[in-house]
Design a protein around this motif. Structure first.
Motif, PDB file in Angstrom:
ATOM      1  N   TYR A 243      -5.022  11.789  -6.271  1.00 47.13           N
ATOM      2  CA  TYR A 243      -5.066  12.192  -5.016  1.00 47.13           C
ATOM      3  C   TYR A 243      -5.778  11.577  -4.035  1.00 47.13           C
ATOM      4  O   TYR A 243      -5.321  10.921  -3.007  1.00 47.13           O
ATOM      5  CB  TYR A 243      -5.107  13.743  -4.675  1.00 47.13           C
ATOM      6  N   GLN A 244      -7.147  11.236  -4.107  1.00 48.77           N
ATOM      7  CA  GLN A 244      -7.925  10.408  -3.287  1.00 48.77           C
ATOM      8  C   GLN A 244      -7.553   9.208  -3.269  1.00 48.77           C
ATOM      9  O   GLN A 244      -7.685   8.554  -2.104  1.00 48.77           O
ATOM     10  CB  GLN A 244      -9.435  10.638  -3.836  1.00 48.77           C
ATOM     11  N   GLU A 245      -7.161   8.591  -4.203  1.00 51.34           N
ATOM     12  CA  GLU A 245      -6.762   7.193  -4.133  1.00 51.34           C
ATOM     13  C   GLU A 245      -5.350   7.033  -3.448  1.00 51.34           C
ATOM     14  O   GLU A 245      -5.183   6.025  -2.646  1.00 51.34           O
ATOM     15  CB  GLU A 245      -6.495   6.379  -5.616  1.00 51.34           C
TER      16      GLU A 245
ATOM     17  N   ASN B 186       0.846  -1.185  -0.115  1.00 46.10           N
ATOM     18  CA  ASN B 186      -0.002  -0.099   0.102  1.00 46.10           C
ATOM     19  C   ASN B 186       0.758   1.269   0.121  1.00 46.10           C
ATOM     20  O   ASN B 186       0.575   2.393  -0.556  1.00 46.10           O
ATOM     21  CB  ASN B 186      -0.835   0.122   1.208  1.00 46.10           C
ATOM     22  N   SER B 187       1.958   1.380   0.712  1.00 43.03           N
ATOM     23  CA  SER B 187       2.901   2.336   0.576  1.00 43.03           C
ATOM     24  C   SER B 187       3.458   2.565  -0.886  1.00 43.03           C
ATOM     25  O   SER B 187       3.431   3.800  -1.233  1.00 43.03           O
ATOM     26  CB  SER B 187       4.267   2.274   1.445  1.00 43.03           C
ATOM     27  N   ALA B 188       3.670   1.634  -1.695  1.00 42.94           N
ATOM     28  CA  ALA B 188       3.953   1.931  -2.908  1.00 42.94           C
ATOM     29  C   ALA B 188       2.883   2.390  -3.986  1.00 42.94           C
ATOM     30  O   ALA B 188       3.302   3.109  -4.755  1.00 42.94           O
ATOM     31  CB  ALA B 188       4.580   0.391  -3.417  1.00 42.94           C
TER      32      ALA B 188
ATOM     33  N   LYS C  34      -0.339   6.317  -7.358  1.00 40.34           N
ATOM     34  CA  LYS C  34      -1.225   6.998  -7.484  1.00 40.34           C
ATOM     35  C   LYS C  34      -1.068   8.487  -7.590  1.00 40.34           C
ATOM     36  O   LYS C  34      -1.773   9.061  -8.253  1.00 40.34           O
ATOM     37  CB  LYS C  34      -2.271   6.909  -6.540  1.00 40.34           C
ATOM     38  N   LEU C  35      -0.068   9.010  -6.872  1.00 36.45           N
ATOM     39  CA  LEU C  35       0.194  10.497  -7.051  1.00 36.45           C
ATOM     40  C   LEU C  35       0.768  10.620  -8.140  1.00 36.45           C
ATOM     41  O   LEU C  35       0.507  11.900  -9.039  1.00 36.45           O
ATOM     42  CB  LEU C  35       1.115  10.806  -6.016  1.00 36.45           C
TER      43      LEU C  35
END
Length: 81
Positions: A46-48, A33-35, A40-41
């Motif tokens: 941004y929301q994801e 999830n950190s990756a 996503k950025l």
């Protein structure tokens, strides 16, 4: 569209890597999830990215909780033998 006007989203990668020493299965989920945050950025989503960061924090909390449950049990088993 650039995300320069949006607040920075923490990816918690360092904590996720360190969490491997606490509970490997949940730490792996935190790393994944950190990756996703950075990916996503880069996609300007941004929301994801925020959602992935929150999921990463959730898995980090579970790593900590399971470590505090696991360590005393393991030490009792090892000291009784």
């Amino acid at each position: 569209m650039s995300n320069s006007g949006l607040p920075k989203v923490p990816n918690h990668l360092t904590l996720s890597i360190l969490a491997i020493f606490l509970c490997m299965p949940t730490a792996i989920m935190a790393i994944i999830n950190s990756a996703r945050v950075n990916r996503k950025l880069l996609e300007n989503n941004y929301q994801e990215a925020v959602l992935a960061s929150e999921r990463c924090k959730k898995w980090l909390r579970w790593s900590l909780i399971l470590a505090f449950i696991q360590w005393p049990i393991t030490s009792m088993i090892l000291s009784s033998g």
